[in-house]
Design a protein around this motif. Sequence first.
Motif, PDB file in Angstrom:
ATOM      1  N   LEU A  77       0.827  -1.208   0.000  1.00 33.50           N
ATOM      2  CA  LEU A  77       0.000   0.000   0.000  1.00 33.50           C
ATOM      3  C   LEU A  77       0.863   1.261   0.000  1.00 33.50           C
ATOM      4  N   PHE A  78       1.953   1.242   0.759  1.00 36.33           N
ATOM      5  CA  PHE A  78       2.853   2.402   0.786  1.00 36.33           C
ATOM      6  C   PHE A  78       3.392   2.700  -0.614  1.00 36.33           C
ATOM      7  N   THR A  79       3.877   1.680  -1.309  1.00 35.61           N
ATOM      8  CA  THR A  79       4.438   1.909  -2.645  1.00 35.61           C
ATOM      9  C   THR A  79       3.362   2.382  -3.618  1.00 35.61           C
ATOM     10  N   LEU A  80       2.154   1.851  -3.472  1.00 37.06           N
ATOM     11  CA  LEU A  80       1.078   2.242  -4.386  1.00 37.06           C
ATOM     12  C   LEU A  80       0.567   3.649  -4.096  1.00 37.06           C
ATOM     13  N   ILE A  81       0.565   4.042  -2.831  1.00 36.88           N
ATOM     14  CA  ILE A  81       0.184   5.418  -2.476  1.00 36.88           C
ATOM     15  C   ILE A  81       1.256   6.386  -2.977  1.00 36.88           C
ATOM     16  N   ALA A  82       2.513   6.062  -2.681  1.00 38.81           N
ATOM     17  CA  ALA A  82       3.619   6.946  -3.062  1.00 38.81           C
ATOM     18  C   ALA A  82       3.712   7.134  -4.569  1.00 38.81           C
ATOM     19  N   SER A  83       3.285   6.125  -5.328  1.00 41.96           N
ATOM     20  CA  SER A  83       3.340   6.230  -6.787  1.00 41.96           C
ATOM     21  C   SER A  83       2.026   6.765  -7.374  1.00 41.96           C
ATOM     22  N   GLY A  84       1.075   7.132  -6.510  1.00 39.06           N
ATOM     23  CA  GLY A  84      -0.182   7.708  -6.971  1.00 39.06           C
ATOM     24  C   GLY A  84      -1.147   6.701  -7.586  1.00 39.06           C
ATOM     25  N   ARG A  85      -0.958   5.431  -7.306  1.00 39.41           N
ATOM     26  CA  ARG A  85      -1.812   4.396  -7.901  1.00 39.41           C
ATOM     27  C   ARG A  85      -3.024   4.049  -7.047  1.00 39.41           C
ATOM     28  N   VAL A  86      -2.965   4.374  -5.759  1.00 44.44           N
ATOM     29  CA  VAL A  86      -4.047   4.037  -4.833  1.00 44.44           C
ATOM     30  C   VAL A  86      -4.346   5.268  -3.988  1.00 44.44           C
ATOM     31  N   PRO A  87      -5.625   5.605  -3.817  1.00 43.90           N
ATOM     32  CA  PRO A  87      -5.974   6.753  -2.962  1.00 43.90           C
ATOM     33  C   PRO A  87      -5.655   6.477  -1.485  1.00 43.90           C
ATOM     34  N   TRP A  88      -5.290   7.540  -0.770  1.00 40.19           N
ATOM     35  CA  TRP A  88      -4.997   7.433   0.661  1.00 40.19           C
ATOM     36  C   TRP A  88      -6.157   6.833   1.439  1.00 40.19           C
ATOM     37  N   LEU A  89      -7.365   7.226   1.101  1.00 43.73           N
ATOM     38  CA  LEU A  89      -8.533   6.763   1.853  1.00 43.73           C
ATOM     39  C   LEU A  89      -8.678   5.249   1.790  1.00 43.73           C
ATOM     40  N   VAL A  90      -8.489   4.675   0.624  1.00 46.00           N
ATOM     41  CA  VAL A  90      -8.597   3.220   0.469  1.00 46.00           C
ATOM     42  C   VAL A  90      -7.554   2.533   1.345  1.00 46.00           C
ATOM     43  N   ALA A  91      -6.317   2.981   1.230  1.00 45.71           N
ATOM     44  CA  ALA A  91      -5.242   2.383   2.018  1.00 45.71           C
ATOM     45  C   ALA A  91      -5.493   2.586   3.514  1.00 45.71           C
ATOM     46  N   GLY A  92      -5.934   3.782   3.872  1.00 45.85           N
ATOM     47  CA  GLY A  92      -6.217   4.071   5.278  1.00 45.85           C
ATOM     48  C   GLY A  92      -7.288   3.162   5.855  1.00 45.85           C
ATOM     49  N   LEU A  93      -8.332   2.909   5.087  1.00 41.14           N
ATOM     50  CA  LEU A  93      -9.397   2.026   5.569  1.00 41.14           C
ATOM     51  C   LEU A  93      -8.908   0.589   5.731  1.00 41.14           C
ATOM     52  N   LEU A  94      -8.057   0.142   4.824  1.00 41.47           N
ATOM     53  CA  LEU A  94      -7.507  -1.213   4.945  1.00 41.47           C
ATOM     54  C   LEU A  94      -6.578  -1.324   6.151  1.00 41.47           C
ATOM     55  N   VAL A  95      -5.738  -0.317   6.347  1.00 41.76           N
ATOM     56  CA  VAL A  95      -4.822  -0.337   7.484  1.00 41.76           C
ATOM     57  C   VAL A  95      -5.604  -0.195   8.787  1.00 41.76           C
ATOM     58  N   LEU A  96      -6.624   0.662   8.814  1.00 42.73           N
ATOM     59  CA  LEU A  96      -7.445   0.842  10.011  1.00 42.73           C
ATOM     60  C   LEU A  96      -8.067  -0.482  10.450  1.00 42.73           C
ATOM     61  N   ARG A  97      -8.583  -1.225   9.516  1.00 40.61           N
ATOM     62  CA  ARG A  97      -9.191  -2.528   9.843  1.00 40.61           C
ATOM     63  C   ARG A  97      -8.158  -3.428  10.511  1.00 40.61           C
ATOM     64  N   ASP A  98      -6.952  -3.473   9.960  1.00 34.60           N
ATOM     65  CA  ASP A  98      -5.917  -4.328  10.533  1.00 34.60           C
ATOM     66  C   ASP A  98      -5.463  -3.836  11.897  1.00 34.60           C
ATOM     67  N   VAL A  99      -5.349  -2.518  12.064  1.00 34.46           N
ATOM     68  CA  VAL A  99      -4.965  -1.963  13.368  1.00 34.46           C
ATOM     69  C   VAL A  99      -6.020  -2.315  14.413  1.00 34.46           C
ATOM     70  N   LEU A 100      -7.285  -2.204  14.054  1.00 33.75           N
ATOM     71  CA  LEU A 100      -8.357  -2.553  14.991  1.00 33.75           C
ATOM     72  C   LEU A 100      -8.311  -4.031  15.366  1.00 33.75           C
ATOM     73  N   MET A 101      -7.997  -4.883  14.399  1.00 28.76           N
ATOM     74  CA  MET A 101      -7.881  -6.314  14.695  1.00 28.76           C
ATOM     75  C   MET A 101      -6.707  -6.580  15.635  1.00 28.76           C
ATOM     76  N   ILE A 102      -5.586  -5.903  15.402  1.00 30.30           N
ATOM     77  CA  ILE A 102      -4.409  -6.083  16.258  1.00 30.30           C
ATOM     78  C   ILE A 102      -4.701  -5.578  17.671  1.00 30.30           C
ATOM     79  N   LEU A 103      -5.347  -4.424  17.779  1.00 28.89           N
ATOM     80  CA  LEU A 103      -5.703  -3.894  19.098  1.00 28.89           C
ATOM     81  C   LEU A 103      -6.665  -4.821  19.832  1.00 28.89           C
TER      82      LEU A 103
END
Length: 179
Positions: A77-103
Amino acid sequence: MNVPNLLTLLRLLLIPCYVWSFYATASPHKIIALCVLLFAGLTDVLDGYIARTYKLETYTGQLLDPLADKLMMVAVLFTLIASGRVPWLVAGLLVLRDVLMILGAAFFYFQGKRAVPKANVWGKVTTCFYYLAICSSILAWPNLQSGDIVLWFTVGLSYVTTIRYVLSMEIIAVRRRVY
């Protein structure tokens, strides 16, 4: 150390290889990076299959396997965001889900319990759509924005899958409470 755990460690080592190959390729079609990612996905499937089939599941593997998956996802996700291929919001929602699962898992751990999700077909389908969207984004095929629709669908599906996991989760007590 057994074969499934070695495959998981290999997957952890593939993370910097993926990042390097993504940025080392000048072409917008990041085929080498995609090959590294798909190889990492294959090691994930293989280590799970070998561990379950030959009863080689370990506590270390149960901790390292999802960690390797999450770290690879963040790197992609970092590489795809940095290269402008994926919107921040999409990546943020995916990471948020994983952070919530880890917590959530950490919460149960510190209560002296362990949350054991039951694997189901929803998780496998979500993973397939995730890889499909990432492949489309990395290859920029058929165009740079083509992966967005599949990725947005994957975000929604991942939250549905998470809710299904949480509802079917078994909470088991472990030996001692951790403070």
